[in-house]
Design a protein around this motif. Structure first.
Motif, PDB file in Angstrom:
ATOM      1  N   UNK A   1       0.829  -1.205   0.000  1.00 49.99           N
ATOM      2  CA  UNK A   1       0.000   0.000   0.000  1.00 49.99           C
ATOM      3  C   UNK A   1       0.865   1.258   0.000  1.00 49.99           C
ATOM      4  N   UNK A   2       1.952   1.215   0.736  1.00 51.54           N
ATOM      5  CA  UNK A   2       2.884   2.355   0.735  1.00 51.54           C
ATOM      6  C   UNK A   2       3.452   2.580  -0.662  1.00 51.54           C
ATOM      7  N   UNK A   3       3.741   1.489  -1.370  1.00 47.94           N
ATOM      8  CA  UNK A   3       4.259   1.597  -2.738  1.00 47.94           C
ATOM      9  C   UNK A   3       3.215   2.200  -3.673  1.00 47.94           C
ATOM     10  N   UNK A   4       1.961   1.783  -3.506  1.00 52.60           N
ATOM     11  CA  UNK A   4       0.888   2.335  -4.340  1.00 52.60           C
ATOM     12  C   UNK A   4       0.773   3.845  -4.152  1.00 52.60           C
TER      13      UNK A   4
ATOM     14  N   UNK B   1       4.522  10.085  -7.239  1.00 54.43           N
ATOM     15  CA  UNK B   1       5.606  10.287  -8.207  1.00 54.43           C
ATOM     16  C   UNK B   1       5.052  10.599  -9.596  1.00 54.43           C
ATOM     17  N   UNK B   2       3.937   9.973  -9.945  1.00 55.40           N
ATOM     18  CA  UNK B   2       3.345  10.201 -11.263  1.00 55.40           C
ATOM     19  C   UNK B   2       2.751  11.596 -11.383  1.00 55.40           C
ATOM     20  N   UNK B   3       2.158  12.079 -10.286  1.00 53.07           N
ATOM     21  CA  UNK B   3       1.478  13.389 -10.294  1.00 53.07           C
ATOM     22  C   UNK B   3       1.992  14.219  -9.111  1.00 53.07           C
ATOM     23  N   UNK B   4       3.204  14.736  -9.198  1.00 49.85           N
ATOM     24  CA  UNK B   4       3.829  15.412  -8.045  1.00 49.85           C
ATOM     25  C   UNK B   4       3.110  16.679  -7.591  1.00 49.85           C
ATOM     26  N   UNK B   5       2.320  17.291  -8.459  1.00 52.20           N
ATOM     27  CA  UNK B   5       1.605  18.504  -8.055  1.00 52.20           C
ATOM     28  C   UNK B   5       0.249  18.246  -7.448  1.00 52.20           C
TER      29      UNK B   5
ATOM     30  N   UNK C   1      -4.791   7.068  -8.506  1.00 53.86           N
ATOM     31  CA  UNK C   1      -4.443   8.279  -7.754  1.00 53.86           C
ATOM     32  C   UNK C   1      -5.057   9.509  -8.424  1.00 53.86           C
ATOM     33  N   UNK C   2      -4.913   9.614  -9.753  1.00 46.66           N
ATOM     34  CA  UNK C   2      -5.460  10.758 -10.481  1.00 46.66           C
ATOM     35  C   UNK C   2      -6.983  10.747 -10.442  1.00 46.66           C
ATOM     36  N   UNK C   3      -7.579   9.587 -10.640  1.00 46.13           N
ATOM     37  CA  UNK C   3      -9.043   9.499 -10.618  1.00 46.13           C
ATOM     38  C   UNK C   3      -9.598   9.898  -9.260  1.00 46.13           C
ATOM     39  N   UNK C   4      -8.950   9.445  -8.211  1.00 47.07           N
ATOM     40  CA  UNK C   4      -9.386   9.773  -6.863  1.00 47.07           C
ATOM     41  C   UNK C   4      -9.289  11.277  -6.624  1.00 47.07           C
TER      42      UNK C   4
END
Length: 296
Positions: free
Chosen positions: A34-37, A43-47, A82-85
């Motif tokens: 979960x930490x990796x997720x 990392x993919x969306x740093x902003x 992550x982006x969808x959420x």
């Protein structure tokens, strides 16, 4: 923000089906997974900042009660989830990234449709996925992460394109029955009796024709602002444009609508300018309401 051991697992369990709790708790590598997720998403969306509880409850809700949860978590498209959420939470930076990296690429896959229809497909896709209508959570929250987000959105957009094509020619989403306009005038309004039946019908038809004369983008902007009640800031975020530019375009679309309605009325009723102004004045102050009913 570094979570203490077991914290991420606890957050996941608040959303996961009860039938999976034992299997999840028995997996010693769950906390690190979960930490990796979380880290992959950041990392993919740093902003973009999504809190662990938001993300992991979202992930937990989409685990299948009859499945193998650890396999599902290992195969998860972490950056996409992550982006969808973040989009479901209305985070402006996420909405801009969704527009740039997902919707713009989706448009390229819709080349089989006419350009005007592609614009409408994308607008309806934005509304369905990113706007929480009537207090509901935006539908992008239904994305599970089992497949790529771009592919999931393309499926949604293709279905919408099919719906719009199917209804082309016999369904006009901006048209309302002529009697709808009559309801715009309060029964307590003493000027209401000024309108004869043929004038009411002409006024309704003129508004409909004026809406049809606008561009797809103009109708979309008016729909978002007047029908859905979005602020200029929210619309600017959806389109990834400056607020001042969006506000100017909405105002221009509204002005074009009024001028076109004026011309249509003059033609239909053969009235002079002053008479048309008098008739149009009965509903101009209620333009927000008229758009809501004609565009709903």
């Amino acid at each position: 923000m570094t979570a203490s051991p077991g914290t991420l697992t606890a957050l996941l369990l608040t959303g996961a089906p009860a039938a999976l709790h034992d299997a999840l708790l028995s997996a010693p590598e769950l906390e690190s997974l979960l930490a990796t997720l979380l880290e992959q998403g950041r990392e993919a969306w740093p902003g973009v900042t999504v809190e662990p509880d938001q993300l992991l409850r979202h992930v937990g809700r989409h685990l299948r009660a009859e499945g193998a949860p650890m396999d599902a978590l290992r195969q998860l498209h972490a950056a996409d989830v992550y982006l969808a959420c973040a989009c479901a939470s209305g985070i402006p930076q996420a909405l801009q990234l969704f527009e740039k990296h997902i919707l713009q690429k989706t448009a390229a896959r819709l080349s089989r449709y006419p350009a005007a229809l592609v614009d409408e497909v994308l607008q309806v896709t934005r509304q369905r996925l990113l706007l929480g209508m009537e207090g509901r959570t935006p539908k992008i929250a239904e994305y599970s992460g089992r497949g790529a987000l771009g592919g999931w959105v393309r499926i949604v957009a293709s279905r919408i394109g099919g719906e719009l094509q199917e209804h082309a020619g016999h369904h006009e989403p901006l048209v309302a029955a002529p009697e709808a306009l009559e309801q715009l005038l309060s029964r307590a309004d003493p000027e209401r009796e000024v309108l004869q039946a043929h004038s009411k019908r002409a006024l309704s038809e003129s508004l409909q024709a004026a809406l049809a004369a606008l561009t797809e983008r103009e109708r979309a902007l008016l729909r978002l602002h007047h029908l859905h009640g979005l602020t200029m800031d929210r619309i600017a975020t959806l389109y990834a444009e400056p607020r001042s530019s969006v506000a100017r375009h909405v105002a221009q679309a509204r002005e074009r609508l009024l001028k076109q309605t004026h011309r249509e009325l003059a033609t239909r009723l053969k009235l002079n300018g002053r008479e048309v102004e008098s008739l149009l004045g009965l509903v101009q102050s209620r333009l927000d309401l008229s758009l809501h009913r004609l565009m709903g």
